[in-house]
Design a protein around this motif. Sequence first.
Motif, PDB file in Angstrom:
ATOM      1  N   GLU A 168       0.851  -1.198   0.000  1.00  9.91           N
ATOM      2  CA  GLU A 168       0.000   0.000   0.000  1.00  9.91           C
ATOM      3  C   GLU A 168       0.883   1.243   0.000  1.00  9.91           C
ATOM      4  OE1 GLU A 168      -3.336  -0.143  -0.185  1.00  9.91           O
ATOM      5  OE2 GLU A 168      -3.190  -2.321  -0.241  1.00  9.91           O
ATOM      6  N   VAL A 169       0.273   2.424  -0.009  1.00  9.20           N
ATOM      7  CA  VAL A 169       1.031   3.672   0.091  1.00  9.20           C
ATOM      8  C   VAL A 169       1.642   3.739   1.483  1.00  9.20           C
ATOM      9  CG1 VAL A 169       0.881   6.190   0.074  1.00  9.20           C
ATOM     10  CG2 VAL A 169      -0.433   4.849  -1.574  1.00  9.20           C
ATOM     11  N   GLY A 170       2.906   4.079   1.545  1.00 14.23           N
ATOM     12  CA  GLY A 170       3.594   4.153   2.827  1.00 14.23           C
ATOM     13  C   GLY A 170       3.433   5.507   3.490  1.00 14.23           C
ATOM     14  N   CYS A 171       4.450   5.907   4.194  1.00 13.58           N
ATOM     15  CA  CYS A 171       4.428   7.148   4.967  1.00 13.58           C
ATOM     16  C   CYS A 171       4.357   8.410   4.101  1.00 13.58           C
ATOM     17  CB  CYS A 171       5.663   7.227   5.849  1.00 13.58           C
ATOM     18  SG  CYS A 171       5.720   5.994   7.167  1.00 13.58           S
ATOM     19  N   ILE A 172       4.836   8.325   2.885  1.00 14.58           N
ATOM     20  CA  ILE A 172       4.905   9.517   2.037  1.00 14.58           C
ATOM     21  C   ILE A 172       3.910   9.375   0.887  1.00 14.58           C
ATOM     22  CG2 ILE A 172       6.386  10.944   0.592  1.00 14.58           C
ATOM     23  CD1 ILE A 172       8.723   9.961   2.243  1.00 14.58           C
ATOM     24  N   GLU A 173       2.976  10.300   0.841  1.00 14.23           N
ATOM     25  CA  GLU A 173       1.944  10.269  -0.193  1.00 14.23           C
ATOM     26  C   GLU A 173       2.162  11.351  -1.244  1.00 14.23           C
ATOM     27  OE1 GLU A 173      -1.835  10.472   1.732  1.00 14.23           O
ATOM     28  OE2 GLU A 173      -1.500   8.628   2.853  1.00 14.23           O
ATOM     29  N   PHE A 174       3.390  11.823  -1.357  1.00 17.29           N
ATOM     30  CA  PHE A 174       3.724  12.869  -2.323  1.00 17.29           C
ATOM     31  C   PHE A 174       5.162  12.659  -2.770  1.00 17.29           C
ATOM     32  CE2 PHE A 174       5.119  14.366   1.749  1.00 17.29           C
ATOM     33  CZ  PHE A 174       6.270  15.068   1.500  1.00 17.29           C
ATOM     34  N   ASP A 175       5.550  13.364  -3.804  1.00 14.44           N
ATOM     35  CA  ASP A 175       6.912  13.301  -4.322  1.00 14.44           C
ATOM     36  C   ASP A 175       7.751  14.341  -3.583  1.00 14.44           C
ATOM     37  OD1 ASP A 175       9.259  13.393  -5.769  1.00 14.44           O
ATOM     38  OD2 ASP A 175       8.272  13.432  -7.714  1.00 14.44           O
ATOM     39  N   PHE A 176       8.727  13.887  -2.841  1.00 24.21           N
ATOM     40  CA  PHE A 176       9.502  14.837  -2.034  1.00 24.21           C
ATOM     41  C   PHE A 176      10.345  15.780  -2.895  1.00 24.21           C
ATOM     42  CE2 PHE A 176      12.443  11.190  -2.161  1.00 24.21           C
ATOM     43  CZ  PHE A 176      13.649  11.798  -2.480  1.00 24.21           C
ATOM     44  N   TRP A 177      10.645  15.418  -4.132  1.00 23.71           N
ATOM     45  CA  TRP A 177      11.419  16.304  -5.003  1.00 23.71           C
ATOM     46  C   TRP A 177      10.619  17.551  -5.364  1.00 23.71           C
ATOM     47  CZ3 TRP A 177      16.495  15.656  -6.232  1.00 23.71           C
ATOM     48  CH2 TRP A 177      17.067  14.410  -5.948  1.00 23.71           C
ATOM     49  N   THR A 178       9.298  17.395  -5.495  1.00 19.72           N
ATOM     50  CA  THR A 178       8.453  18.520  -5.911  1.00 19.72           C
ATOM     51  C   THR A 178       7.563  19.032  -4.778  1.00 19.72           C
ATOM     52  OG1 THR A 178       6.699  17.046  -6.678  1.00 19.72           O
ATOM     53  CG2 THR A 178       8.398  17.698  -8.289  1.00 19.72           C
ATOM     54  N   ASN A 179       7.539  18.305  -3.676  1.00 17.59           N
ATOM     55  CA  ASN A 179       6.700  18.631  -2.530  1.00 17.59           C
ATOM     56  C   ASN A 179       5.222  18.666  -2.928  1.00 17.59           C
ATOM     57  OD1 ASN A 179       6.141  19.127   0.143  1.00 17.59           O
ATOM     58  ND2 ASN A 179       6.500  21.319   0.017  1.00 17.59           N
ATOM     59  N   ALA A 180       4.842  17.714  -3.795  1.00 20.53           N
ATOM     60  CA  ALA A 180       3.457  17.647  -4.276  1.00 20.53           C
ATOM     61  C   ALA A 180       3.228  16.292  -4.937  1.00 20.53           C
ATOM     62  CB  ALA A 180       3.197  18.760  -5.275  1.00 20.53           C
ATOM     63  N   GLN A 181       1.969  16.012  -5.234  1.00 16.18           N
ATOM     64  CA  GLN A 181       1.655  14.801  -5.986  1.00 16.18           C
ATOM     65  C   GLN A 181       1.806  15.038  -7.485  1.00 16.18           C
ATOM     66  OE1 GLN A 181      -2.219  13.632  -4.562  1.00 16.18           O
ATOM     67  NE2 GLN A 181      -1.326  12.445  -2.900  1.00 16.18           N
ATOM     68  N   ASP A 182       1.621  16.267  -7.922  1.00 17.38           N
ATOM     69  CA  ASP A 182       1.757  16.632  -9.331  1.00 17.38           C
ATOM     70  C   ASP A 182       2.838  17.695  -9.449  1.00 17.38           C
ATOM     71  OD1 ASP A 182      -0.430  15.005 -10.263  1.00 17.38           O
ATOM     72  OD2 ASP A 182      -1.771  16.468  -9.339  1.00 17.38           O
ATOM     73  N   SER A 183       3.266  17.919 -10.674  1.00 20.91           N
ATOM     74  CA  SER A 183       4.270  18.965 -10.832  1.00 20.91           C
ATOM     75  C   SER A 183       3.993  19.829 -12.043  1.00 20.91           C
ATOM     76  CB  SER A 183       5.677  18.368 -10.919  1.00 20.91           C
ATOM     77  OG  SER A 183       5.846  17.630 -12.100  1.00 20.91           O
ATOM     78  N   GLY A 184       4.337  21.067 -11.873  1.00 18.70           N
ATOM     79  CA  GLY A 184       4.306  22.087 -12.912  1.00 18.70           C
ATOM     80  C   GLY A 184       5.386  23.076 -12.524  1.00 18.70           C
ATOM     81  N   LEU A 185       6.635  22.658 -12.693  1.00 21.89           N
ATOM     82  CA  LEU A 185       7.779  23.416 -12.177  1.00 21.89           C
ATOM     83  C   LEU A 185       8.085  24.656 -12.998  1.00 21.89           C
ATOM     84  CD1 LEU A 185      10.182  20.437 -11.440  1.00 21.89           C
ATOM     85  CD2 LEU A 185       8.625  21.579  -9.861  1.00 21.89           C
ATOM     86  N   GLN A 186       8.419  25.722 -12.275  1.00 21.42           N
ATOM     87  CA  GLN A 186       8.853  26.975 -12.893  1.00 21.42           C
ATOM     88  C   GLN A 186       9.961  27.576 -12.046  1.00 21.42           C
ATOM     89  OE1 GLN A 186       5.137  29.128 -12.755  1.00 21.42           O
ATOM     90  NE2 GLN A 186       4.782  28.751 -14.920  1.00 21.42           N
TER      91      GLN A 186
END
Length: 159
Positions: A77-95
């Motif tokens: 199942e999903v563990g302790c982290i439910e987001f991408d730590f590189w982007t600090n979000a589940q989705d990304s739209g980096l600028q």
Amino acid sequence: MALQATRRARIVLAAALFPGAFAASTEILDPAKFVSEVYNHYAANEHRSTAYVPPADIYTPRLKALFAEDKRRAGGEVGCIEFDFWTNAQDSGLQNVRVASQDVANHPDQKVVIATFVNLREPQEIHFDFQKVGGKWLLDDVHSLKNQPWTLSKLLKCW
């Protein structure tokens, strides 16, 4: 000649059956450049159906063990982290991604890489702690300093 052909066939078969066995390990020569490249990969993959996943062999033994324990406890199942730590979000739209590096005083085997960017209109500042282990730079921890601050190693201990 037949022996060489047989040997080559075995190597090809082994590579097909065990693709990770022959993969080169990630070598981080410059932590800031590595972090910049990760964010470049994210930006290049934002509109694709499969997201970019950074290499798994970049962690210190301590952080690697925390990820493994989280995965074990999650049991698929999903563990302790439910987001991408590189982007600090589940989705990304980096600028406006900017990456800088700073040495840690009196610790030549440690570096902090600071990434600042805007993700989905939210300003972010993430610090990556790198440590030299066995002559190789490895990621030892990650800290987000904006909005709701967190430290990766602490998040991985949610159990």
